[in-house]
Design a protein around this motif. Structure first.
Motif, PDB file in Angstrom:
ATOM      1  N   SER A  50    -126.614 -11.947  89.418  1.00 24.26           N
ATOM      2  CA  SER A  50    -126.749 -12.752  90.631  1.00 24.26           C
ATOM      3  C   SER A  50    -128.089 -13.480  90.718  1.00 24.26           C
ATOM      4  CB  SER A  50    -126.576 -11.854  91.857  1.00 24.26           C
ATOM      5  OG  SER A  50    -126.687 -12.593  93.040  1.00 24.26           O
ATOM      6  N   GLY A  51    -128.028 -14.804  90.762  1.00 19.12           N
ATOM      7  CA  GLY A  51    -129.191 -15.649  90.975  1.00 19.12           C
ATOM      8  C   GLY A  51    -130.091 -15.864  89.782  1.00 19.12           C
ATOM      9  N   HIS A  52    -129.811 -15.229  88.648  1.00 18.01           N
ATOM     10  CA  HIS A  52    -130.723 -15.266  87.508  1.00 18.01           C
ATOM     11  C   HIS A  52    -130.688 -16.596  86.753  1.00 18.01           C
ATOM     12  CE1 HIS A  52    -131.067 -10.597  86.888  1.00 18.01           C
ATOM     13  NE2 HIS A  52    -131.586 -11.015  88.020  1.00 18.01           N
ATOM     14  N   VAL A  53    -131.803 -16.877  86.079  1.00 13.56           N
ATOM     15  CA  VAL A  53    -131.870 -17.984  85.117  1.00 13.56           C
ATOM     16  C   VAL A  53    -131.372 -17.470  83.774  1.00 13.56           C
ATOM     17  CG1 VAL A  53    -133.381 -19.621  83.934  1.00 13.56           C
ATOM     18  CG2 VAL A  53    -133.797 -19.049  86.342  1.00 13.56           C
ATOM     19  N   LEU A  54    -130.547 -18.267  83.101  1.00 13.95           N
ATOM     20  CA  LEU A  54    -129.913 -17.853  81.850  1.00 13.95           C
ATOM     21  C   LEU A  54    -130.430 -18.729  80.706  1.00 13.95           C
ATOM     22  CD1 LEU A  54    -126.258 -17.835  83.285  1.00 13.95           C
ATOM     23  CD2 LEU A  54    -127.966 -15.989  83.429  1.00 13.95           C
ATOM     24  N   ALA A  55    -131.130 -18.133  79.772  1.00 14.42           N
ATOM     25  CA  ALA A  55    -131.673 -18.862  78.626  1.00 14.42           C
ATOM     26  C   ALA A  55    -132.125 -17.821  77.588  1.00 14.42           C
ATOM     27  CB  ALA A  55    -132.860 -19.749  79.038  1.00 14.42           C
ATOM     28  N   PRO A  56    -132.182 -18.148  76.309  1.00 13.54           N
ATOM     29  CA  PRO A  56    -132.031 -19.483  75.712  1.00 13.54           C
ATOM     30  C   PRO A  56    -130.592 -19.897  75.415  1.00 13.54           C
ATOM     31  CG  PRO A  56    -132.714 -17.933  74.028  1.00 13.54           C
ATOM     32  CD  PRO A  56    -132.688 -17.169  75.338  1.00 13.54           C
ATOM     33  N   TRP A  57    -129.639 -19.180  75.972  1.00 12.70           N
ATOM     34  CA  TRP A  57    -128.268 -19.685  75.990  1.00 12.70           C
ATOM     35  C   TRP A  57    -127.570 -19.117  77.224  1.00 12.70           C
ATOM     36  CZ3 TRP A  57    -129.722 -15.464  73.184  1.00 12.70           C
ATOM     37  CH2 TRP A  57    -128.961 -14.295  73.326  1.00 12.70           C
ATOM     38  N   PRO A  58    -126.723 -19.911  77.881  1.00  8.75           N
ATOM     39  CA  PRO A  58    -125.892 -19.387  78.956  1.00  8.75           C
ATOM     40  C   PRO A  58    -124.526 -19.000  78.403  1.00  8.75           C
ATOM     41  CG  PRO A  58    -125.808 -21.762  78.970  1.00  8.75           C
ATOM     42  CD  PRO A  58    -126.678 -21.369  77.802  1.00  8.75           C
ATOM     43  N   ASN A  59    -123.852 -18.128  79.108  1.00  8.33           N
ATOM     44  CA  ASN A  59    -122.501 -17.731  78.738  1.00  8.33           C
ATOM     45  C   ASN A  59    -122.482 -16.949  77.420  1.00  8.33           C
ATOM     46  OD1 ASN A  59    -119.442 -17.873  78.729  1.00  8.33           O
ATOM     47  ND2 ASN A  59    -119.928 -19.171  80.481  1.00  8.33           N
ATOM     48  N   ARG A  60    -121.397 -17.016  76.663  1.00 10.05           N
ATOM     49  CA  ARG A  60    -121.177 -16.090  75.553  1.00 10.05           C
ATOM     50  C   ARG A  60    -121.319 -16.743  74.178  1.00 10.05           C
ATOM     51  NH1 ARG A  60    -118.003 -15.137  79.880  1.00 10.05           N
ATOM     52  NH2 ARG A  60    -117.876 -12.975  80.616  1.00 10.05           N
ATOM     53  N   THR A  61    -121.820 -15.933  73.232  1.00 13.55           N
ATOM     54  CA  THR A  61    -121.845 -16.308  71.819  1.00 13.55           C
ATOM     55  C   THR A  61    -120.933 -15.336  71.081  1.00 13.55           C
ATOM     56  OG1 THR A  61    -124.125 -17.119  71.989  1.00 13.55           O
ATOM     57  CG2 THR A  61    -123.286 -16.617  69.778  1.00 13.55           C
ATOM     58  N   ARG A  62    -119.931 -15.879  70.378  1.00 14.38           N
ATOM     59  CA  ARG A  62    -118.922 -15.035  69.740  1.00 14.38           C
ATOM     60  C   ARG A  62    -119.540 -14.072  68.731  1.00 14.38           C
ATOM     61  NH1 ARG A  62    -113.497 -15.764  69.190  1.00 14.38           N
ATOM     62  NH2 ARG A  62    -113.529 -18.038  69.479  1.00 14.38           N
ATOM     63  N   ASP A  63    -119.286 -12.781  68.938  1.00 20.46           N
ATOM     64  CA  ASP A  63    -119.761 -11.714  68.054  1.00 20.46           C
ATOM     65  C   ASP A  63    -121.280 -11.738  67.864  1.00 20.46           C
ATOM     66  OD1 ASP A  63    -117.055 -11.030  67.713  1.00 20.46           O
ATOM     67  OD2 ASP A  63    -116.861 -12.344  65.971  1.00 20.46           O
ATOM     68  N   GLY A  64    -121.982 -12.510  68.702  1.00 22.86           N
ATOM     69  CA  GLY A  64    -123.432 -12.612  68.590  1.00 22.86           C
ATOM     70  C   GLY A  64    -123.908 -13.337  67.350  1.00 22.86           C
ATOM     71  N   LYS A  65    -123.022 -14.063  66.680  1.00 22.35           N
ATOM     72  CA  LYS A  65    -123.363 -14.693  65.399  1.00 22.35           C
ATOM     73  C   LYS A  65    -123.477 -16.208  65.539  1.00 22.35           C
ATOM     74  CE  LYS A  65    -120.817 -11.186  62.720  1.00 22.35           C
ATOM     75  NZ  LYS A  65    -121.996 -10.548  62.101  1.00 22.35           N
ATOM     76  N   TYR A  66    -124.482 -16.766  64.896  1.00 16.14           N
ATOM     77  CA  TYR A  66    -124.603 -18.216  64.805  1.00 16.14           C
ATOM     78  C   TYR A  66    -125.498 -18.557  63.619  1.00 16.14           C
ATOM     79  CZ  TYR A  66    -129.336 -17.923  66.837  1.00 16.14           C
ATOM     80  OH  TYR A  66    -130.660 -17.652  67.068  1.00 16.14           O
ATOM     81  N   ALA A  67    -125.472 -19.812  63.229  1.00 20.03           N
ATOM     82  CA  ALA A  67    -126.328 -20.292  62.148  1.00 20.03           C
ATOM     83  C   ALA A  67    -127.066 -21.534  62.633  1.00 20.03           C
ATOM     84  CB  ALA A  67    -125.512 -20.616  60.910  1.00 20.03           C
ATOM     85  N   TYR A  68    -128.321 -21.652  62.204  1.00 25.40           N
ATOM     86  CA  TYR A  68    -129.094 -22.834  62.577  1.00 25.40           C
ATOM     87  C   TYR A  68    -130.022 -23.200  61.426  1.00 25.40           C
ATOM     88  CZ  TYR A  68    -131.899 -26.139  65.195  1.00 25.40           C
ATOM     89  OH  TYR A  68    -132.519 -27.284  65.615  1.00 25.40           O
ATOM     90  N   ASP A  69    -129.985 -24.458  61.066  1.00 23.26           N
ATOM     91  CA  ASP A  69    -130.838 -24.988  59.993  1.00 23.26           C
ATOM     92  C   ASP A  69    -130.683 -24.178  58.707  1.00 23.26           C
ATOM     93  OD1 ASP A  69    -132.621 -26.851  58.984  1.00 23.26           O
ATOM     94  OD2 ASP A  69    -134.398 -25.706  59.562  1.00 23.26           O
ATOM     95  N   GLY A  70    -129.427 -23.785  58.430  1.00 21.08           N
ATOM     96  CA  GLY A  70    -129.114 -23.115  57.177  1.00 21.08           C
ATOM     97  C   GLY A  70    -129.341 -21.615  57.160  1.00 21.08           C
ATOM     98  N   THR A  71    -129.763 -21.037  58.276  1.00 18.84           N
ATOM     99  CA  THR A  71    -130.009 -19.595  58.338  1.00 18.84           C
ATOM    100  C   THR A  71    -129.052 -18.958  59.335  1.00 18.84           C
ATOM    101  OG1 THR A  71    -132.348 -19.896  57.796  1.00 18.84           O
ATOM    102  CG2 THR A  71    -131.719 -17.806  58.810  1.00 18.84           C
ATOM    103  N   GLU A  72    -128.492 -17.806  58.980  1.00 16.43           N
ATOM    104  CA  GLU A  72    -127.586 -17.088  59.878  1.00 16.43           C
ATOM    105  C   GLU A  72    -128.359 -16.052  60.693  1.00 16.43           C
ATOM    106  OE1 GLU A  72    -124.431 -15.438  57.568  1.00 16.43           O
ATOM    107  OE2 GLU A  72    -123.549 -17.398  57.100  1.00 16.43           O
ATOM    108  N   TYR A  73    -127.938 -15.905  61.964  1.00 16.88           N
ATOM    109  CA  TYR A  73    -128.625 -14.994  62.874  1.00 16.88           C
ATOM    110  C   TYR A  73    -127.616 -14.085  63.574  1.00 16.88           C
ATOM    111  CZ  TYR A  73    -132.490 -18.255  62.247  1.00 16.88           C
ATOM    112  OH  TYR A  73    -133.478 -19.044  61.701  1.00 16.88           O
ATOM    113  N   GLN A  74    -128.089 -12.902  63.963  1.00 17.26           N
ATOM    114  CA  GLN A  74    -127.286 -11.938  64.712  1.00 17.26           C
ATOM    115  C   GLN A  74    -128.018 -11.578  65.999  1.00 17.26           C
ATOM    116  OE1 GLN A  74    -124.060 -10.247  64.081  1.00 17.26           O
ATOM    117  NE2 GLN A  74    -124.520  -9.989  66.265  1.00 17.26           N
ATOM    118  N   LEU A  75    -127.366 -11.843  67.143  1.00 17.68           N
ATOM    119  CA  LEU A  75    -127.907 -11.488  68.454  1.00 17.68           C
ATOM    120  C   LEU A  75    -127.399 -10.122  68.884  1.00 17.68           C
ATOM    121  CD1 LEU A  75    -127.172 -14.922  70.163  1.00 17.68           C
ATOM    122  CD2 LEU A  75    -129.452 -14.083  69.520  1.00 17.68           C
TER     123      LEU A  75
END
Length: 298
Positions: A50-75
């Motif tokens: 309730s009322g919070h600021v959401l960053a550096p991403w809002p909402n959901r990231t599937r399985d916590g996995k993403y890639a950026y600039d050729g590198t894979e990351y796990q949240l």
């Protein structure tokens, strides 16, 4: 001290809001003595973000996995039922006040680089109240040496006038597109929006994201929640920095809070944006992003 940390009360005529350190957001907001947002007590954790600021991403990231600039990351996974990473890191961080007046408070939060998100961000939010209601002005800057991907959103629950439940309220979302979400609440397509005209909520269960927002000549999109019984309403407006809005009918909250309000969440990007790149902000070193939204009771 309250679980939400230090707090600051700001007021202008009939408007009064309480801003808190934990989450950097709004704990309460009232107009002419009636609550405009769902509030919570000193000994409570903010229910449903309730009322919070959401960053550096809002909402959901599937399985916590993403890639950026050729590198894979796990949240970290923090929503077990969907196996997703939800709402970023700063929503439970402690923000610091750098400027306080009777009608405004400016908070800052430095997000250090970490495993899964190796970028540093400096966040600032100026909360203020005035004749048009509550206003939030967000600035995010990148003090690092590499481009940082991020998104931002907020999570206030709006109360439609004097209604105890939202079933009789009407909702108007000026959007042309609604995302189709899978069992993880991750987008798998899109279709036409369903609240482009004011619609009585009845027993509708909503946890959906809307895009292609229709805007006025001032560039603002306005989502309106109204109580036809009292004639009262509340509008959440957002500038062009916020291209999406997520709507949630609070069905997952407990006790009297269940279906007692509607979360209207301005966001810069849709769910899973770290993985898909859709409307993801890429902030160059020494660059800053700026966005404004607000709540107008009527």
């Amino acid at each position: 001290m309250a679980l939400s940390g230090e707090q600051w009360v700001i007021a202008y005529n009939d408007h009064e809001a309480t801003i808190v350190a934990v989450g950097g957001g709004v704990r309460s907001y009232s107009y002419r003595g009636r609550p405009v947002v769902m509030s919570y007590g000193d000994e409570e954790l903010a229910p449903g973000w309730s009322g919070h600021v959401l960053a550096p991403w809002p909402n959901r990231t599937r399985d916590g996995k993403y890639a950026y600039d050729g590198t894979e990351y796990q949240l970290p996974i923090n929503e077990i039922e969907t196996n997703t990473s939800l709402h970023g890191f700063v929503a439970w961080a402690e923000w610091t006040a750098v400027d306080v007046t009777e009608t405004s408070v400016t908070l800052e939060c430095r997000l250090p680089a970490r495993l899964g998100y190796p970028w540093t961000l400096q966040l600032r939010t100026r909360w203020s109240v005035g004749p048009q209601g509550l206003r939030a002005a967000h600035t995010v800057s990148n003090p690092g040496t590499k481009t940082a991907p991020f998104g931002l959103g907020t999570h206030s629950y709006l109360i439609p006038g004097s209604l105890e439940r939202i079933d009789e309220a009407t909702l108007h979302v000026p959007a042309a597109k609604k995302l189709k979400l899978d069992k993880q609440s991750i987008p798998v397509g899109s279709g036409p929006a369903d609240f482009d005209d004011p619609t009585v909520l009845k027993d509708l269960v909503i946890d959906d994201c809307y895009g292609d927002l229709k805007r006025g000549s001032d560039g603002k999109a306005e989502v309106r929640l109204a109580d036809p019984v009292s004639g009262q309403s509340v509008t959440v407006w957002m500038d062009e920095s916020f291209g999406w809005v997520h709507i949630y009918t609070a069905d997952g909250l407990e006790g009297d809070r269940k279906r007692g309000s509607v979360a209207i969440e301005p966001t810069t990007c849709p769910p899973n944006a770290l993985a898909t790149g859709e409307d993801l902000i890429e902030l160059s070193p020494s660059e800053a992003w700026f966005g404004v939204w607000g709540i107008r009771p009527e």
